[in-house]
Scaffold this active site. Structure first.
Site, PDB file in Angstrom:
ATOM      1  CD  GLU A  39      84.544  28.231  28.141  1.00 35.24           C
ATOM      2  OE1 GLU A  39      83.953  28.669  29.141  1.00 35.24           O
ATOM      3  OE2 GLU A  39      85.683  27.704  28.196  1.00 35.24           O
ATOM      4  CG  ASP A  60      82.472  27.055  34.547  1.00 39.65           C
ATOM      5  OD1 ASP A  60      83.195  26.084  34.800  1.00 39.65           O
ATOM      6  OD2 ASP A  60      82.910  28.117  34.070  1.00 39.65           O
ATOM      7  CD  GLU A 101      87.074  29.049  36.774  1.00 39.51           C
ATOM      8  OE1 GLU A 101      86.669  29.780  35.852  1.00 39.51           O
ATOM      9  OE2 GLU A 101      87.177  27.799  36.665  1.00 39.51           O
TER      10      GLU A 101
END
Length: 817
Positions: free
Chosen positions: A276, A355, A383
């Protein structure tokens, strides 16, 4: 001592609670008496920084015992060695008025003290004697705190560790957090974001690390930090961060010496590299193992550990290539490095290959590193799972992974046995949980979300534990021993993960949340047509990733043969992972004999219906829970009930539009109890298109025409007279706090503000979308046919009092629209 204990036990539950003490409330124990407990306390270490001293202090709050490490106990009592105790383990012996708590070390003694207090707080006064040892040596949390005090994926206020670029001066909350972690046997904390800021290495901050470590040390919790791989260049003034360059090696050696001088017992480093956009060894064509070993060599003389994240992937891959697959990345990057990592390196692997999704297959990397220490990375902070504003009890999801048998070399190979080090005879291994506590007194922003943190610690200690049994321990410790409280919170929590999966993403398609913005609300289109690789490959005819070896990306072949064979075949792949492994027509028949598209429709309705029951169940507990926590939880459950309908409608409308296949039950796109805002008589309001289209009922909403003047939307009620629950669907965007008033005739039914940002913790949006969409419901309103409904919206700042629709639900009929 006994009189002190009785004072503690006689305290009332009526006092408001803010959540700061979490499950360590030492609340009244029904039926307790002075004779229930021992009458003397002997702590075998009086040094105030000692975990044994802290254990004694904890016990003075509720009981009295003899507590100490094994060496201290043997010296003080001339007792024989207690066989079977492992590092951090403890022996708890309760026989009548005699209690001994003996830890293999001082940390273990503290764990035993908390165990004893937990039993007392749950009304368990039975005589027992047993040894409890940890499943794995590493039981850490990862906090994604930034030096400016913000927290990435944090939903409970600012950092307890940092402010304005520096370590905080006041460490009171840090010590309180360490106490909470010690009570669930967590022994390490990485305090800063994996996307690390190199200025953490400044002299002032290194001194601050010492201050934080001092606050946590009495609780047996060690401090660790995340590093930015390019610090030698950006912070150290070098022109390189090549891990084999002598100057770079010297830089990290000097940094490590400085940190260990301030924190002699530092746990070690966490490193995110080449993922990332983060720098790493691949920048210089060095392997990830070379990069990890750079840090391992620096901390090894100090007994430190390096946790090296396996979250390495290219976020610019091309979806047009059928073979491309982000899920392949971990094995592709790490498999050939097996055996090349130093023994104090632990590869930290997310439980699934993407993820932290609502459901993923177990990461195959666990089965490909036989000569490397591994740890599992779990996410306590929600999240992708409602960001603490949706009740989602996650441990049942974790348990599916921990219990999964990867059948390496044709032998039993459960994930829990791999990460413990047992399966492949590795010296290290364990657990890393992303927590992200904040300064909010609830720690995570939600009282109910704390069950996930509690259960994480319990499962890291013993992954064979039952998530429901753990949950019920937490309920008793947090809310008391009332059977109704236990029953209803258990029901809600155990139903919450399946419900969330149902109204978000099913069949292995992932959560369908907006991956390009806040990761909170729905946006199924965001998954595709970008380089992030969380693709659904949905088109007019079919949906799902083909990850087979025969025709797809080959991901299924990363598993050992027995597991790979299951996922390679449509017939043997379980329905709940079908679209993860296979690209199939919407009309494909599942094992449950529904088509894929009809299962989507049905599941989204079922999940939303379950969410409607949560505030109803919670409301029955009004007189059994203190008002402060009761109201806070009720607000969130009501929000979840409304937002689950946003999810349901957005996903169903999107895939109905994509596939053109109608819902066999006639629900999708058909809302007989709604009045669309744009169809009402508008004064000072105007219709607006909503993008994405599926984020508004009938694809449109209304906003005030002016930023300073109120608007009115009105209509005649054409429903039969009766009692209704009236819901107003609107958008609560960040940047203002619009006011709303709802009238029937001249009677004001409700008024409220668009101020969810003051009550909730999720990542907010400036747009009319799935993140800002919400609902206000007024219960039990008497309605007469022909009444005039009127909504007055007053804009504030950038929030133009946006409205979507009004719904009239006949009270008590169980209708959800």
């Amino acid at each position: 001592m006994r009189s002190l204990l009785l004072v503690v036990l006689s305290a009332g539950l009526a006092i408001a609670e803010d959540g700061l003490n979490a499950w360590l409330r030492y609340a009244p124990v029904p039926g307790a008496s002075g004779n229930t407990f021992p009458s003397a306390i002997v702590a075998l270490n009086k040094t105030k920084s000692s975990p044994v001293y802290i254990a004694g202090q904890e016990l003075q709050k509720a009981a009295s015992v003899v507590v100490g490490s094994l060496d201290q106990y043997m010296t003080a009592t001339n007792s024989k060695y207690i066989p079977g105790l492992e590092v951090d383990g403890f022996w708890l012996n309760v026989k009548g008025s005699s209690v001994q708590i003996v830890g293999q070390n001082e940390r273990g003694a503290l764990y035993g003290a908390f165990e004893y207090l937990s039993r007392l707080a749950q009304g368990n006064f039975s005589d027992i004697s047993y040894i409890s040892n940890p499943s794995a040596p590493i039981r850490w949390t990862n906090e994604w705190d930034n030096l400016d005090g913000s927290i990435e994926r944090g939903y409970a206020g600012p950092s307890i560790f940092f402010k304005d670029g520096y370590v905080v001066d006041n460490v009171t909350r840090v010590a309180q957090y360490a106490r909470i972690l010690a009570s669930i046997r967590i022994n390490g904390v990485i305090i800063n974001n994996v996307n690390a800021n190199e200025t953490l290495l400044s002299d002032r901050n290194v001194q601050g690390l010492g201050r934080l470590a001092d606050a946590m040390r009495p609780y047996g919790v060690k401090l660790g930090i995340s590093l930015n791989f390019s610090s030698p260049r950006g912070f150290g003034g070098l022109d390189t961060f090549d891990p084999v360059d002598p100057a770079v090696i010297a830089f990290w050696g000097n940094v490590t010496e400085r940190i260990y001088h301030a924190v002699p017992d530092m746990a070690g480093y966490l490193v995110k590299a080449n993922s990332e956009g983060q720098p790493g060894p691949l920048t210089y064509n060095r392997t990830l193992a070379v990069g990890a070993n750079l840090f391992a060599n620096a901390v090894k003389p100090h007994g430190g550990i390096v946790m090296f994240r396996a979250f390495v992937y290219d976020n610019h891959i091309n979806e047009s290539n059928w073979k491309n697959d982000r899920a392949n990345a971990a094995v592709d990057f790490f498999k050939d490095l097996d055996g090349k990592f130093d023994d104090n390196v632990v590869v930290q692997i997310k439980y699934g290959p993407i993820d932290f999704q609502v459901r993923e297959p177990t990461s195959p990397l666990f089965a490909n590193l036989l000569q490397t220490n591994t740890a599992i990375e779990l996410q306590i902070t929600q999240e992708y799972l409602g960001q603490q504003d949706h009740l989602v009890y996650i441990p049942p999801l974790w348990k599916t992974v921990l219990d999964f048998d990867l059948r390496v070399e044709g032998k039993p190979s459960k994930v829990q046995d791999i990460i413990s080090g047992e399966r492949f005879k590795r010296p290290l291994g364990g657990y890393a949980g992303v927590v992200n506590v904040g300064t909010n007194t609830t720690w995570l922003g939600s009282h109910l979300a704390m069950s996930n943190l509690y259960a994480y610690g319990r499962l890291a200690w013993d992954p064979t534990s039952d998530p429901q049994a753990i949950l019920q321990d937490w309920i008793r410790l947090t809310f008391g021993l009332d059977p109704a409280v236990l029953s209803f919170i258990t029901q809600m929590s155990m139903e919450s993960w399946p419900a969330y999966e149902n109204y978000t993403g099913n069949l292995g398609i992932q959560t369908l949340t907006d991956i390009l913005y806040t990761h909170f609300g729905p946006n199924p289109a965001s998954q595709d047509d970008n380089g992030w690789g969380q693709w659904t490959r949905a088109d007019h005819n079919a949906i799902g990733m083909d990850r087979t070896v025969s025709n797809g990306t080959g991901f299924a072949g990363q598993y050992p043969p027995e597991v790979a064979a299951v996922y390679e075949s449509l017939e043997t792949t379980p329905d709940d992972l079908l679209l993860w492994f296979h690209h199939v027509p919407y009309t494909y028949n599942l094992h449950c004999r529904k088509t894929v598209i009809q299962y989507f429709y049905d599941a989204h309705y079922a999940g939303a219906e379950t969410a409607q029951t949560f505030p109803v169940l919670w409301s029955t507990l009004k007189d059994k829970i203190d008002a402060q926590r009761y109201e806070d939880v009720l607000f969130r459950l009501n929000f979840q009930a409304g937002h689950s309908i946003v999810w349901r409608d957005a996903i169903n409308e999107f895939y109905f539009n994509k596939s053109s296949i109608p819902d066999a039950a006639g629900r999708v796109g058909n809302h007989p109890y709604r009045i669309e805002a744009e169809n009402m008589k508008l004064c000072g309001y105007k219709p607006v298109n909503v993008t994405p289209f599926e984020m508004a009922s009938n694809f449109r909403a209304i906003t005030t025409s002016s930023k300073s003047k109120s608007g009115t939307a009105s209509t005649k009620v054409d429903f039969p007279s009766g009692t209704y629950d009236i819901g107003v669907s609107y958008y609560d965007v960040i940047g203002g706090k619009a006011k709303y008033q709802l009238y029937l005739g001249d009677k004001k039914v409700a008024e409220w503000k668009g101020d969810n940002e003051d009550h909730l913790g999720h990542a907010f949006s400036t747009m009319l979308d799935g993140h800002s969409a919400t609902r206000k419901t007024s219960k039990g309103v008497e309605v007469k046919k022909g009444d005039r409904l009127r909504i007055v919206g007053s804009p504030d700042g950038g929030e133009l009092a946006p409205l979507d629709y009004v719904v009239f639900l006949p009270a008590g009929k169980g209708i959800v629209d």
